[in-house]
Design an enzyme around this catalytic site. Structure first.
Site, PDB file in Angstrom:
ATOM      1  N   THR A 109      -8.064  22.996  52.290  1.00  0.00           N
ATOM      2  CA  THR A 109      -9.398  23.581  52.452  1.00  0.00           C
ATOM      3  C   THR A 109      -9.509  24.261  53.810  1.00  0.00           C
ATOM      4  O   THR A 109      -8.880  23.848  54.780  1.00  0.00           O
ATOM      5  CB  THR A 109     -10.461  22.468  52.338  1.00  0.00           C
ATOM      6  OG1 THR A 109     -10.311  21.798  51.091  1.00  0.00           O
ATOM      7  CG2 THR A 109     -11.871  23.015  52.442  1.00  0.00           C
ATOM      8  N   LEU A 142     -11.513  17.948  57.113  1.00  0.00           N
ATOM      9  CA  LEU A 142     -11.407  18.750  55.901  1.00  0.00           C
ATOM     10  C   LEU A 142     -10.043  18.478  55.278  1.00  0.00           C
ATOM     11  O   LEU A 142      -9.066  18.243  55.996  1.00  0.00           O
ATOM     12  CB  LEU A 142     -11.520  20.256  56.219  1.00  0.00           C
ATOM     13  CG  LEU A 142     -12.869  20.804  56.686  1.00  0.00           C
ATOM     14  CD1 LEU A 142     -12.756  22.302  56.937  1.00  0.00           C
ATOM     15  CD2 LEU A 142     -13.972  20.511  55.691  1.00  0.00           C
ATOM     16  N   ASP A 143      -9.974  18.548  53.957  1.00  0.00           N
ATOM     17  CA  ASP A 143      -8.688  18.396  53.280  1.00  0.00           C
ATOM     18  C   ASP A 143      -7.725  19.488  53.747  1.00  0.00           C
ATOM     19  O   ASP A 143      -8.154  20.606  54.085  1.00  0.00           O
ATOM     20  CB  ASP A 143      -8.855  18.513  51.759  1.00  0.00           C
ATOM     21  CG  ASP A 143      -9.749  17.421  51.184  1.00  0.00           C
ATOM     22  OD1 ASP A 143      -9.894  16.376  51.839  1.00  0.00           O
ATOM     23  OD2 ASP A 143     -10.297  17.634  50.088  1.00  0.00           O
ATOM     24  N   ARG A 144      -6.452  19.189  53.717  1.00  0.00           N
ATOM     25  CA  ARG A 144      -5.434  20.143  54.185  1.00  0.00           C
ATOM     26  C   ARG A 144      -5.542  21.512  53.509  1.00  0.00           C
ATOM     27  O   ARG A 144      -5.471  22.541  54.181  1.00  0.00           O
ATOM     28  CB  ARG A 144      -4.040  19.548  53.989  1.00  0.00           C
ATOM     29  CG  ARG A 144      -2.928  20.435  54.549  1.00  0.00           C
ATOM     30  CD  ARG A 144      -1.591  19.731  54.578  1.00  0.00           C
ATOM     31  NE  ARG A 144      -0.622  20.487  55.364  1.00  0.00           N
ATOM     32  CZ  ARG A 144       0.515  20.008  55.831  1.00  0.00           C
ATOM     33  NH1 ARG A 144       0.844  18.761  55.598  1.00  0.00           N
ATOM     34  NH2 ARG A 144       1.333  20.759  56.535  1.00  0.00           N
TER      35      ARG A 144
END
Length: 226
Positions: A64, A60-62
């Site tokens: 998110t 997951l993106d940081r």
């Protein structure tokens, strides 16, 4: 010690709710990661003397938050990697957006990634090095300034949800990289990996994991209120 929110755990899997702002795996910053904290959790809980094996299946993106599945055995890692490659797991997200979404919609774009800016750009037509991106969404709740969307991914592209929604002028709260008017104070964005459905890599039974948004966040809390 970091307070890891465990959603599910057995001999083969560790499923956690990643908080916004935490890296999943290491990068140039050298900041602590979800993987680091999860390994420490297992090492302490099971009093393991040596290194802890923990395989990263997806990311997951940081900024998110939400469901992340980690593999505790090499067998589980190998089988989950294969399933994710075949697009077997079903991913559902929640996003709080500015703008005026339809009650439900399917978005189809071509995304092109720019590694230098770590950003993806959406187009209505195919361009060189672009990949087709498809998602569907439906409105779950309207707040005073934002709308809560539930999003199902049919493809898995870099920053897909963020780029596709931004193209439609539906800016995720806090996501200034993709057009939001202002950042969130903690650097997060209001995008949650809400649920993930997988087949257990060993027992071959369907599992569904659900992550709750942070109730410390007033806007997320408003989404959960009746």
């Amino acid at each position: 010690m970091f307070d890891l929110e465990v959603i599910y755990e057995d001999n083969h899997l560790l499923v956690v709710n990643k908080p916004a702002g935490l890296l999943v795996q290491g990068d140039h910053t050298g900041d602590p990661t979800l993987l680091d904290h999860a390994k420490s959790y297992l090492k302490i809980k099971y009093n393991k003397p040596g290194d802890v094996f923990l395989g990263l299946v997806h990311r997951l993106d940081r900024p998110t938050s939400g469901v992340v599945v980690l593999a505790r055995t090499s067998k589980a890692l190998s089988r989950l990697n294969e399933d994710f490659k075949k697009r077997g797991p079903k991913k559902t997200y929640w996003a709080l957006v500015e703008g005026t979404p339809k009650s439900n919609d399917q978005l189809e774009h071509f995304l092109k990634r720019n590694p230098k800016s770590n950003k993806s750009f959406a187009y209505n037509h195919e361009v060189s090095d672009s990949k087709k991106a498809i998602l569907t969404y439906r409105c779950l709740k309207k707040l005073h300034r934002y709308t809560l969307l539930e999003i199902d991914l049919q493809t898995g592209r870099h920053h897909q949800i963020r780029a596709q929604l931004a193209f439609e002028k539906l800016f995720i709260k806090g996501d200034v990289k993709y057009g939001a008017k202002r950042p969130n104070p903690d650097g997060s964005i209001h995008l949650l990996a809400r649920s993930l459905e997988i087949m257990h890599p060993v027992r071959k039974e369907p599992l569904c994991f659900v992550a709750q948004p942070s109730i410390k966040d007033n806007v997320w809390a408003a989404c959960l209120a009746n």
